[in-house]
Design a protein around this motif. Sequence first.
Motif, PDB file in Angstrom:
ATOM      1  N   SER A 150       0.848  -1.194   0.000  1.00  0.00           N
ATOM      2  CA  SER A 150       0.000   0.000   0.000  1.00  0.00           C
ATOM      3  C   SER A 150       0.880   1.238   0.000  1.00  0.00           C
ATOM      4  O   SER A 150       2.051   1.197   0.401  1.00  0.00           O
ATOM      5  N   LEU A 151       0.299   2.342  -0.469  1.00  0.00           N
ATOM      6  CA  LEU A 151       0.983   3.633  -0.454  1.00  0.00           C
ATOM      7  C   LEU A 151      -0.003   4.691   0.009  1.00  0.00           C
ATOM      8  O   LEU A 151      -1.096   4.821  -0.556  1.00  0.00           O
ATOM      9  N   VAL A 152       0.374   5.424   1.040  1.00  0.00           N
ATOM     10  CA  VAL A 152      -0.418   6.550   1.520  1.00  0.00           C
ATOM     11  C   VAL A 152       0.320   7.825   1.142  1.00  0.00           C
ATOM     12  O   VAL A 152       1.482   8.015   1.528  1.00  0.00           O
ATOM     13  N   LEU A 153      -0.331   8.669   0.356  1.00  0.00           N
ATOM     14  CA  LEU A 153       0.249   9.955  -0.023  1.00  0.00           C
ATOM     15  C   LEU A 153      -0.446  11.049   0.766  1.00  0.00           C
ATOM     16  O   LEU A 153      -1.657  11.247   0.650  1.00  0.00           O
ATOM     17  N   GLY A 154       0.310  11.777   1.581  1.00  0.00           N
ATOM     18  CA  GLY A 154      -0.228  12.905   2.334  1.00  0.00           C
ATOM     19  C   GLY A 154       0.174  14.213   1.676  1.00  0.00           C
ATOM     20  O   GLY A 154       1.364  14.471   1.466  1.00  0.00           O
ATOM     21  N   LEU A 155      -0.811  15.020   1.302  1.00  0.00           N
ATOM     22  CA  LEU A 155      -0.554  16.335   0.710  1.00  0.00           C
ATOM     23  C   LEU A 155      -0.547  17.356   1.845  1.00  0.00           C
ATOM     24  O   LEU A 155      -1.553  17.539   2.529  1.00  0.00           O
ATOM     25  N   ILE A 156       0.579  18.004   2.059  1.00  0.00           N
ATOM     26  CA  ILE A 156       0.805  18.822   3.246  1.00  0.00           C
ATOM     27  C   ILE A 156       0.871  20.296   2.871  1.00  0.00           C
ATOM     28  O   ILE A 156       1.786  20.733   2.169  1.00  0.00           O
ATOM     29  N   GLY A 157      -0.095  21.075   3.336  1.00  0.00           N
ATOM     30  CA  GLY A 157      -0.037  22.525   3.198  1.00  0.00           C
ATOM     31  C   GLY A 157       0.721  23.118   4.363  1.00  0.00           C
ATOM     32  O   GLY A 157       0.783  22.531   5.444  1.00  0.00           O
ATOM     33  N   GLU A 158       1.293  24.276   4.151  1.00  0.00           N
ATOM     34  CA  GLU A 158       2.127  24.891   5.179  1.00  0.00           C
ATOM     35  C   GLU A 158       1.365  26.000   5.884  1.00  0.00           C
ATOM     36  O   GLU A 158       0.907  26.949   5.257  1.00  0.00           O
ATOM     37  N   GLY A 159       1.192  25.867   7.212  1.00  0.00           N
ATOM     38  CA  GLY A 159       0.545  26.892   8.008  1.00  0.00           C
ATOM     39  C   GLY A 159      -0.930  27.039   7.719  1.00  0.00           C
ATOM     40  O   GLY A 159      -1.449  28.153   7.694  1.00  0.00           O
ATOM     41  N   GLN A 160      -1.657  25.923   7.513  1.00  0.00           N
ATOM     42  CA  GLN A 160      -3.062  26.023   7.177  1.00  0.00           C
ATOM     43  C   GLN A 160      -3.957  25.258   8.147  1.00  0.00           C
ATOM     44  O   GLN A 160      -5.108  24.970   7.841  1.00  0.00           O
ATOM     45  N   GLU A 161      -3.459  24.938   9.322  1.00  0.00           N
ATOM     46  CA  GLU A 161      -4.312  24.341  10.341  1.00  0.00           C
ATOM     47  C   GLU A 161      -5.223  25.436  10.886  1.00  0.00           C
ATOM     48  O   GLU A 161      -4.744  26.446  11.410  1.00  0.00           O
ATOM     49  N   ILE A 162      -6.547  25.253  10.763  1.00  0.00           N
ATOM     50  CA  ILE A 162      -7.461  26.341  11.077  1.00  0.00           C
ATOM     51  C   ILE A 162      -8.566  25.936  12.048  1.00  0.00           C
ATOM     52  O   ILE A 162      -9.448  26.734  12.344  1.00  0.00           O
ATOM     53  N   HIS A 163      -8.539  24.715  12.560  1.00  0.00           N
ATOM     54  CA  HIS A 163      -9.647  24.266  13.401  1.00  0.00           C
ATOM     55  C   HIS A 163      -9.117  23.438  14.558  1.00  0.00           C
ATOM     56  O   HIS A 163      -8.009  22.892  14.499  1.00  0.00           O
ATOM     57  N   LYS A 164      -9.948  23.335  15.592  1.00  0.00           N
ATOM     58  CA  LYS A 164      -9.565  22.490  16.715  1.00  0.00           C
ATOM     59  C   LYS A 164      -9.342  21.060  16.235  1.00  0.00           C
ATOM     60  O   LYS A 164      -9.975  20.585  15.304  1.00  0.00           O
ATOM     61  N   GLY A 165      -8.420  20.373  16.877  1.00  0.00           N
ATOM     62  CA  GLY A 165      -8.130  18.995  16.500  1.00  0.00           C
ATOM     63  C   GLY A 165      -7.168  18.867  15.347  1.00  0.00           C
ATOM     64  O   GLY A 165      -6.773  17.757  14.989  1.00  0.00           O
ATOM     65  N   GLU A 166      -6.766  20.027  14.730  1.00  0.00           N
ATOM     66  CA  GLU A 166      -5.870  19.980  13.574  1.00  0.00           C
ATOM     67  C   GLU A 166      -4.457  20.430  13.926  1.00  0.00           C
ATOM     68  O   GLU A 166      -3.638  20.655  13.038  1.00  0.00           O
ATOM     69  N   GLU A 167      -4.178  20.552  15.212  1.00  0.00           N
ATOM     70  CA  GLU A 167      -2.922  21.168  15.620  1.00  0.00           C
ATOM     71  C   GLU A 167      -1.824  20.167  15.929  1.00  0.00           C
ATOM     72  O   GLU A 167      -0.731  20.547  16.355  1.00  0.00           O
ATOM     73  N   GLY A 168      -2.085  18.885  15.695  1.00  0.00           N
ATOM     74  CA  GLY A 168      -1.094  17.865  16.001  1.00  0.00           C
ATOM     75  C   GLY A 168       0.085  17.872  15.053  1.00  0.00           C
ATOM     76  O   GLY A 168       1.193  17.473  15.410  1.00  0.00           O
ATOM     77  N   GLY A 169      -0.163  18.313  13.806  1.00  0.00           N
ATOM     78  CA  GLY A 169       0.919  18.445  12.841  1.00  0.00           C
ATOM     79  C   GLY A 169       1.489  17.121  12.371  1.00  0.00           C
ATOM     80  O   GLY A 169       0.905  16.048  12.515  1.00  0.00           O
ATOM     81  N   LEU A 170       2.702  17.208  11.815  1.00  0.00           N
ATOM     82  CA  LEU A 170       3.342  16.041  11.216  1.00  0.00           C
ATOM     83  C   LEU A 170       3.737  14.987  12.238  1.00  0.00           C
ATOM     84  O   LEU A 170       3.913  13.814  11.892  1.00  0.00           O
TER      85      LEU A 170
END
Length: 542
Positions: A267-287
């Motif tokens: 399997s392959l999981v591709l994560g598309l990562i934007g920079e500095g775009q966490e905008i909601h609760k629960g999204e602050e865990g990061g990489l």
Amino acid sequence: RPAPLRADIDQVAAYARDLRNYHSECHNRTVSAVLVPTQYRGPRRVFEDVEICSRSELPALVEASARVAPATPIPPDQWANGEYAPLPSLVAAARDIFVGRPLPFIKRAQSAGIPEALDCLLTLAHQAAREEKRFLVLLTGVPGAGKTLAGLQFVHHPALEDLKVLRGSGASGVPAIFLSGNGPLVQVLRHALRGPAGEEKVFVEGIKPYLKQHLLRKHPQAPPEHILVFDEAQRAWDSTLIRMKHDVEGSEPALMIRLADSIPGWSLVLGLIGEGQEIHKGEEGGLSQWADAVAQSESRDSWVVFGPPKLASEFVNHGVPLEPRSALDLTISLRSHLSSEVAAWVSNLLAQDTHDEKCLAELAGTIRQQGFRMYLTRDLGLASTYVQRRYEGCTDKRFGFLASSRARNLSLLGIDNSFQATKQLKAGPWFNDSPNSPFSCCALRSVATEFQCQGLELDFPVICWGDDLVWADSGWVVANRRLGAEYRNPRVLRLNSYRVLLTRGRDGFVVFIPPDMGDGMNATAAMLEDCGLVPLTAEVAR
């Protein structure tokens, strides 16, 4: 009119810019913009990069231009038959991908590194299948760099066809699927790609229903696809929010890795990562959540992580080595025509330690010279008139109101950014309907927040600035409003929300600052002007 309209000047400047950059017969030639207002009687003059002249002066201008033209003219038929391949919007590009048409050859996209990123992804997909490994691949990029476009192209690339896997009675159907936690993006793409009878084609899937179907049911079944593309993977929910919403242990990255572990073989999981775009609760865990997810996988020895070199330390700190691939970092914005500096301007504007108004003003001047307009106004009606006039007759252009979801000073001005109002917004028609539709963004009847517009774009948004982020005493002040304990850093979320709003435009943006009611709007407007935003006027001074 005694003076030309600024909207008309900007419109003709954009025409010249597009010919200069996207018309094959105009490459390496001078393309001059000339505006001829039908009622103008004044003298010939130059405003920025546009020459303004009356009808009576036009013959003399053409004659003078011909005298300095290149020795070898372009035959009219050759020019008319030249290839014109402007930068498509995300939705237009998605349509082309879906129907199997090749995307137009865009010099800008080629130089931005998307082809190299695609080649890298295709190579890794075949390597994972051949070696029966499990790969986590992270593709990063600045806002507007084409991460989502690259993910869509990858999922539908014909080179993946040989990776279809027979399951039971037949083939899996497709080897890859595009998953997104961005509900509006899913709605917009499905709406744009609906069939002739109005049915919506399953082009992308929401990450939450997909996880529920294949992992969280009482008797889950492994996904038929071997390649899972997760858009905006930096916004993945942490374990606290997952527990609250689904009563399941594990962060969204952990669930994705667990899901990929259930797929037979590889399997392959591709994560598309934007920079500095966490905008909601629960999204602050990061990489770090992705590093932990791989480290805690039951198939840990089968997993290999690939990403740009700048992410290596993040994973090594969690005991997970990362195989560096420089092609997996998209550093140039495609959303802004010729203006890769827009993301840098926004980033420095919102930064506390690197905020330098003189440097920001100089950078804004460079951006303007490249054809990207950044305006400031205290008059919402003027902003509305400008965008309507600028794109008059352009049915493929989109403009509309954007605002922060946390602003509280806009509703009195008729800008309803309340939770209930924006919850009812139909993202598909808002972004896709023709300008004469009452549901289109161009109707200027409704507003989208950072949640509806993230990952999407407008040609020219009107950004309605709110009282949730104001400038005071040489720093950004975030409104102190009641938030639950699940918010780790409300300040970062506010700054990121405005980062999203300020990076949605393709041709530019206009910031509307409401009247000051003791909430810091005057100081904010003054600072933005000092940082290079040009005051918007209806007419250009004589």
